[in-house]
Enzyme design. Sequence first.
Site, mmCIF file in Angstrom:
data_model
loop_
_atom_site.group_PDB
_atom_site.id
_atom_site.type_symbol
_atom_site.label_atom_id
_atom_site.label_comp_id
_atom_site.label_asym_id
_atom_site.label_seq_id
_atom_site.Cartn_x
_atom_site.Cartn_y
_atom_site.Cartn_z
ATOM 1 N N GLY A 1 0.441 -4.853 0.817
ATOM 2 C CA GLY A 1 -0.710 -4.853 -0.088
ATOM 3 C C GLY A 1 -0.416 -5.540 -1.419
ATOM 4 N N GLU B 1 -0.901 -9.110 -0.728
ATOM 5 C CA GLU B 1 -2.354 -9.295 -0.573
ATOM 6 C C GLU B 1 -3.069 -9.280 -1.926
ATOM 7 O OE1 GLU B 1 -2.308 -6.085 2.381
ATOM 8 O OE2 GLU B 1 -3.533 -7.372 3.650
ATOM 9 N N ALA C 1 0.875 -1.167 0.000
ATOM 10 C CA ALA C 1 0.000 0.000 0.000
ATOM 11 C C ALA C 1 0.913 1.218 0.000
ATOM 12 C CB ALA C 1 -0.863 -0.001 1.250
ATOM 13 N N GLU D 1 4.197 -5.467 7.571
ATOM 14 C CA GLU D 1 3.506 -4.338 8.214
ATOM 15 C C GLU D 1 3.953 -4.088 9.652
ATOM 16 O OE1 GLU D 1 2.033 -6.545 6.264
ATOM 17 O OE2 GLU D 1 0.720 -5.506 4.862
HETATM 18 N N1 COA Z 1 4.621 3.113 -0.423
HETATM 19 C C1 COA Z 1 5.047 4.268 -0.958
HETATM 20 N N2 COA Z 1 6.206 4.395 -1.616
HETATM 21 C C2 COA Z 1 6.954 3.292 -1.759
HETATM 22 C C3 COA Z 1 6.583 2.042 -1.238
HETATM 23 C C4 COA Z 1 5.347 1.979 -0.541
HETATM 24 N N3 COA Z 1 4.883 0.836 -0.041
HETATM 25 N N4 COA Z 1 7.542 1.145 -1.532
HETATM 26 C C5 COA Z 1 8.489 1.803 -2.221
HETATM 27 N N5 COA Z 1 8.143 3.100 -2.360
HETATM 28 C C6 COA Z 1 8.892 4.169 -3.041
HETATM 29 C C7 COA Z 1 10.089 4.630 -2.222
HETATM 30 O O1 COA Z 1 9.684 5.561 -1.245
HETATM 31 C C8 COA Z 1 10.943 5.230 -3.300
HETATM 32 O O2 COA Z 1 10.436 6.492 -3.639
HETATM 33 P P1 COA Z 1 11.422 7.772 -3.827
HETATM 34 O O3 COA Z 1 12.341 7.358 -4.946
HETATM 35 O O4 COA Z 1 10.502 8.901 -4.167
HETATM 36 O O5 COA Z 1 12.143 7.897 -2.538
HETATM 37 C C9 COA Z 1 10.707 4.316 -4.492
HETATM 38 O O6 COA Z 1 9.466 3.667 -4.235
HETATM 39 C C10 COA Z 1 11.780 3.258 -4.663
HETATM 40 O O7 COA Z 1 11.880 2.525 -3.440
HETATM 41 P P2 COA Z 1 13.261 2.329 -2.615
HETATM 42 O O8 COA Z 1 12.903 2.089 -1.187
HETATM 43 O O9 COA Z 1 14.202 3.457 -2.919
HETATM 44 O O10 COA Z 1 13.820 1.008 -3.295
HETATM 45 P P3 COA Z 1 14.815 -0.062 -2.628
HETATM 46 O O11 COA Z 1 15.233 -0.962 -3.733
HETATM 47 O O12 COA Z 1 15.862 0.624 -1.836
HETATM 48 O O13 COA Z 1 13.898 -0.887 -1.596
HETATM 49 C C11 COA Z 1 11.915 -2.077 -0.884
HETATM 50 C C12 COA Z 1 12.835 -1.694 -2.071
HETATM 51 C C13 COA Z 1 10.691 -2.782 -1.474
HETATM 52 C C14 COA Z 1 12.676 -3.039 0.049
HETATM 53 C C15 COA Z 1 11.495 -0.817 -0.115
HETATM 54 O O14 COA Z 1 10.991 0.122 -1.048
HETATM 55 C C16 COA Z 1 10.431 -1.042 0.938
HETATM 56 O O15 COA Z 1 10.733 -1.549 2.001
HETATM 57 N N6 COA Z 1 9.179 -0.609 0.651
HETATM 58 C C17 COA Z 1 8.088 -0.696 1.591
HETATM 59 C C18 COA Z 1 7.616 -2.126 1.753
HETATM 60 C C19 COA Z 1 6.507 -2.210 2.783
HETATM 61 O O16 COA Z 1 6.690 -1.979 3.957
HETATM 62 N N7 COA Z 1 5.323 -2.538 2.283
HETATM 63 C C20 COA Z 1 4.180 -2.717 3.121
HETATM 64 C C21 COA Z 1 3.399 -1.469 3.150
HETATM 65 S S1 COA Z 1 1.922 -1.675 4.102
#
Ligand code: COA
Length: 264
Positions: free
Chosen positions: A110, A113, A65, A133
């Site tokens: 999400g 999910e 999400a 989460e």
């Molecule tokens: N919501 C909003 N933005 C998100 C996102 C999310 N769930 N997941 C990734 N992004 C965005 C990042 O903020 C980043 O944006 P920016 O370039 O404007 O800063 C962009 O997507 C790229 O992500 P980044 O974190 O730089 O890539 P990474 O390769 O370093 O890491 C992940 C990849 C997937 C490990 C990491 O993005 C992450 O942990 N995301 C959240 C996962 C999560 O907790 N999901 C459950 C949500 S309920």
Amino acid sequence: MYNTLLTHLENGILTITINRPEKLNALNKEVFNDLDGVMDEVYTHKEIKTVIITGAGTKAFVAGADITEFAGLNKEEAKKLAKRGQDVFFKIENSPKPVVAAVNGFALGGGCELAMACHFRICSDNAKFGQPEVNLGLIPGYGGTQRLTQLVGKGKSMELQMTAQLMDAAEALQWKLVNHVTTQEQLLTKTTEVLQTIQTKAPIAISKIIECINIAVVSDSAYTNGTTGYDKEVECFGECFTTSDMKEGTSAFVEKRKPQFKGE
Ligand code: COA
């Protein structure tokens, strides 16, 4: 037509690509509205026979999400957000036409999910699944506590959601979260092959398979109406006998020829 989705219809297969690659295809309100709209098309357009859901780019299916939309929500607003997500995902789960997730990278929160709301999942070898989460002080809100438990069992679901650990493709296959693992290059080819096989079968029978299997696992009484899966199976089995496809399928068997199904 949709700001956050790409859609492509070919040979009856509608490929829906969540298209926010710069945000790893995170699900914001607009994505939910678009998914809701495109699923209405899936339900009603005759030329759509089966569906693939995938993510744009090579890194993520959907990384969750959109966390930026969580800021400042109060309890009631958060409940509304979860309900909206659940309802859109129920629409996918209850689609009368097969919907398969082609998971091409991160499927987190999400995103996991969404993949689990699809009828089954095929992933590439770089895929990573998880419900992280608790890292945010949260729990899954779009059905993850229920569907992950249905798919991998209680103990593994508990551990994954408590530790926030991710599963790679091999583990996802081992735990039956996905049906097949392919290379990234082969992901859509393999998914298309499976759907092409399904498209040679009787569409009404396929939609009844979905209804009956869903009743076996969907616990929300709003969707099951108190009917048991066995009752539903009896009813759907009977309804198949009213279709011309059933007459065609059984005649073709007797006449030793391939059936030509019409979805009637
Ligand atoms: N919501 C909003 N933005 C998100 C996102 C999310 N769930 N997941 C990734 N992004 C965005 C990042 O903020 C980043 O944006 P920016 O370039 O404007 O800063 C962009 O997507 C790229 O992500 P980044 O974190 O730089 O890539 P990474 O390769 O370093 O890491 C992940 C990849 C997937 C490990 C990491 O993005 C992450 O942990 N995301 C959240 C996962 C999560 O907790 N999901 C459950 C949500 S309920």
